[in-house]
Design an enzyme around this catalytic site. Sequence first.
Site, mmCIF file in Angstrom:
data_model
loop_
_atom_site.group_PDB
_atom_site.id
_atom_site.type_symbol
_atom_site.label_atom_id
_atom_site.label_comp_id
_atom_site.label_asym_id
_atom_site.label_seq_id
_atom_site.Cartn_x
_atom_site.Cartn_y
_atom_site.Cartn_z
ATOM 1 N N ASP A 20 69.142 45.842 -52.876
ATOM 2 C CA ASP A 20 68.753 44.457 -52.758
ATOM 3 C C ASP A 20 67.213 44.427 -52.301
ATOM 4 O O ASP A 20 66.599 43.253 -52.667
ATOM 5 C CB ASP A 20 69.715 43.841 -51.666
ATOM 6 C CG ASP A 20 70.803 43.485 -52.358
ATOM 7 O OD1 ASP A 20 71.320 43.751 -53.361
ATOM 8 O OD2 ASP A 20 71.559 42.420 -51.959
ATOM 9 N N LYS B 113 69.327 59.417 -43.257
ATOM 10 C CA LYS B 113 68.934 59.272 -41.811
ATOM 11 C C LYS B 113 69.527 60.696 -40.886
ATOM 12 O O LYS B 113 70.386 60.911 -40.236
ATOM 13 C CB LYS B 113 70.115 58.208 -41.345
ATOM 14 C CG LYS B 113 69.678 57.881 -39.969
ATOM 15 C CD LYS B 113 68.349 56.894 -39.795
ATOM 16 C CE LYS B 113 68.228 56.719 -38.140
ATOM 17 N NZ LYS B 113 66.793 56.291 -37.953
HETATM 18 MN MN MN Z 1 74.870 45.106 -52.951
#
Ligand code: MN
Length: 362
Positions: free
Chosen positions: A257, A197
């Site tokens: 994830d 970022k």
């Molecule tokens: Mn995790």
Amino acid sequence: MKNENKVYNVALLPGDGIGPAIINATTKVIDKVSNEYGFKVISKTALIGGAAIDKVGVPLPDETVKICKASDAVLMGAVGGTKWDNLAGEMRPEKGILGIRHELGLFANLRPATVYKSLKNASPLKDYILDGGVDIMVIRELTGGIYFGKRGSQHTDGECFSAYDTEEYSVPEIERIARVAFNVARGRKKKVCSVDKANVLDSSMLWRNTVIKVSKEFQDVDLSHMYVDNAAMQLIRNPGQFDTILTNNIFGDILSDEASQITGSIGMLPSASLGSTKLGLYEPIHGSAPDIAHLKIANPIATILSAAMMLRYSLNEVEAAVKIENAVIKFLDVGYRTADIAVNNQKYLTTDETSERIIELL
Ligand code: MN
Ligand code: IPM
């Protein structure tokens, strides 16, 4: 090839929820391949997470650290559960994982996310998005950044009214994880996308400049940069554009994830945590799933594939690793399913049945 004299010490950390069941299913697969390839795995089971809190009062007992440090590799299940949700920060089961990563100096987390052809229909993404194939390796920095940074809180009358955590990286910390990523990319499609970022954060600016500097040592690898918000979007829009993603601890936690869900099930994805020695820690990237822990239906494949990564990276038993990975592909191609990847009322296998079928297919 048989090599009769090889003995490896592996620490098993089953942990909580489905952890014990998936570790148990995985050790059977390890026993089978070790027989076939003529090596011996001596395992020691140790406490971590909620199980450790219940037995000895802390999420990471010294004894566990000692056993892990004396091993060639560590295979972990998962930690956590509603039972321990209200404990204070230092006492939470999650501190067990963070602590063991730190104690073993495991600064590099490798999280592959591959869409298996026979599982395409389990992915929430449309076919045309997956058509070119998806094979991503997320390289997450694992012992620095905001998860380990300075933190604190202010209280008045016993009530917390403000709290902070800090993101801090040093040049050497960034250099060493960048080198891991470039080396891993060399064994893949030679493309690294560094995610940061840098339009907002100083720590990300340093990250980007340092990665650029390290890239000079790897002229054969193509380097690109992406802001994390865009990366989150691009993973869904066009996951096929990524090969190796290099990122910090918190962005890697989140993006891995997300990447896993593209593959259809987080129940399929392994991970390796490596440091500067051969000793690594291997664990599925899913959690302890306490809601299904008593049902005997947890998918052990992520743990079985983690064991394959352990054979490859820590034990140098690459043929045995490939054997396991191929057996998993066959398992899926034959049409076997576990509860998490079954769609349209497909029949599914239990945890133990899954490992039995995979053993037959080895
Ligand atoms: Mn995790
Ligand atoms: C993971 C987990 C852990 C992490 C938690 C349990 C501390 O989410 O392995 O991704 O954030 O690293």
